[in-house]
Write a protein that holds these residues in place. Sequence first.
Motif, PDB file in Angstrom:
ATOM      1  N   SER A   1       0.838  -1.195   0.000  1.00  0.00           N
ATOM      2  CA  SER A   1       0.000   0.000   0.000  1.00  0.00           C
ATOM      3  C   SER A   1       0.871   1.242   0.000  1.00  0.00           C
ATOM      4  CB  SER A   1      -0.903   0.021   1.238  1.00  0.00           C
ATOM      5  OG  SER A   1      -1.770  -1.082   1.255  1.00  0.00           O
TER       6      SER A   1
ATOM      7  N   VAL B   1      -8.701   0.696 -11.099  1.00  0.00           N
ATOM      8  CA  VAL B   1      -8.350   0.894  -9.688  1.00  0.00           C
ATOM      9  C   VAL B   1      -9.546   0.733  -8.746  1.00  0.00           C
ATOM     10  CG1 VAL B   1      -6.507   2.474 -10.392  1.00  0.00           C
ATOM     11  CG2 VAL B   1      -8.708   3.398  -9.612  1.00  0.00           C
TER      12      VAL B   1
ATOM     13  N   ARG C   1      -9.619  -0.870  -5.107  1.00  0.00           N
ATOM     14  CA  ARG C   1      -8.256  -0.900  -4.550  1.00  0.00           C
ATOM     15  C   ARG C   1      -7.790   0.469  -4.099  1.00  0.00           C
ATOM     16  NH1 ARG C   1      -4.056  -2.142  -7.718  1.00  0.00           N
ATOM     17  NH2 ARG C   1      -5.028  -1.334  -9.610  1.00  0.00           N
TER      18      ARG C   1
ATOM     19  N   ASN D   1      -4.119   0.488  -2.368  1.00  0.00           N
ATOM     20  CA  ASN D   1      -3.945  -0.821  -1.745  1.00  0.00           C
ATOM     21  C   ASN D   1      -3.844  -1.901  -2.818  1.00  0.00           C
ATOM     22  OD1 ASN D   1      -4.227   0.192   0.987  1.00  0.00           O
ATOM     23  ND2 ASN D   1      -6.415   0.389   0.579  1.00  0.00           N
ATOM     24  N   SER D   2      -3.363  -3.052  -2.403  1.00  0.00           N
ATOM     25  CA  SER D   2      -3.223  -4.191  -3.319  1.00  0.00           C
ATOM     26  C   SER D   2      -2.536  -3.773  -4.607  1.00  0.00           C
ATOM     27  CB  SER D   2      -4.600  -4.802  -3.616  1.00  0.00           C
ATOM     28  OG  SER D   2      -5.231  -5.209  -2.428  1.00  0.00           O
TER      29      SER D   2
ATOM     30  N   LYS E   1      -0.213  -3.357  -7.816  1.00  0.00           N
ATOM     31  CA  LYS E   1       0.271  -4.286  -8.823  1.00  0.00           C
ATOM     32  C   LYS E   1       1.394  -3.616  -9.625  1.00  0.00           C
ATOM     33  CE  LYS E   1      -4.523  -5.797  -9.456  1.00  0.00           C
ATOM     34  NZ  LYS E   1      -5.625  -5.958 -10.438  1.00  0.00           N
TER      35      LYS E   1
ATOM     36  N   ASP F   1       0.526  -0.801 -11.833  1.00  0.00           N
ATOM     37  CA  ASP F   1       0.201   0.509 -11.256  1.00  0.00           C
ATOM     38  C   ASP F   1       1.399   1.455 -11.304  1.00  0.00           C
ATOM     39  OD1 ASP F   1      -1.701  -1.205  -8.760  1.00  0.00           O
ATOM     40  OD2 ASP F   1      -2.491  -0.081 -10.474  1.00  0.00           O
TER      41      ASP F   1
END
Length: 124
Positions: free
Chosen positions: A17, A64, A67, A84-85, A87, A90
């Motif tokens: 995060s 997104v 997330r 958050n979460s 990848k 991102d």
Amino acid sequence: QVQLVESGGGLVQAGGSMRLSCAASGRTFNRYVMGWFRQAPGKEREFVAARRWSDGSTKYGDSVKGRFTISSDNPKNTVYLEMNSLKPEDTAVYYCATNRRWALDIREYEYDYWGQGTQVTVSS
């Protein structure tokens, strides 16, 4: 004139995060909406999220949703992007921007003031 300053970028592992901040200053009284966009190398700038100062309404890009969360601290003229979460996809330079329109617009050309951007890198 409106000045926007982003902070909070950096390197994070996939699944982690990160929170970005964008502080607005100057003539902000007629700024209805704050948005976040991102641009990855070799790709077009992409809408991430937007929030209306007055009623807290939000909109998110499809990639997104669920997330990322956009929030604001109105007395501080600051908007946040909680991610958050995360990848690897991102990974991008994240920009905050503002416009005078009421609508939560996803089109970057509707935003007339932009921050300098902050790099977010997600490692796999």
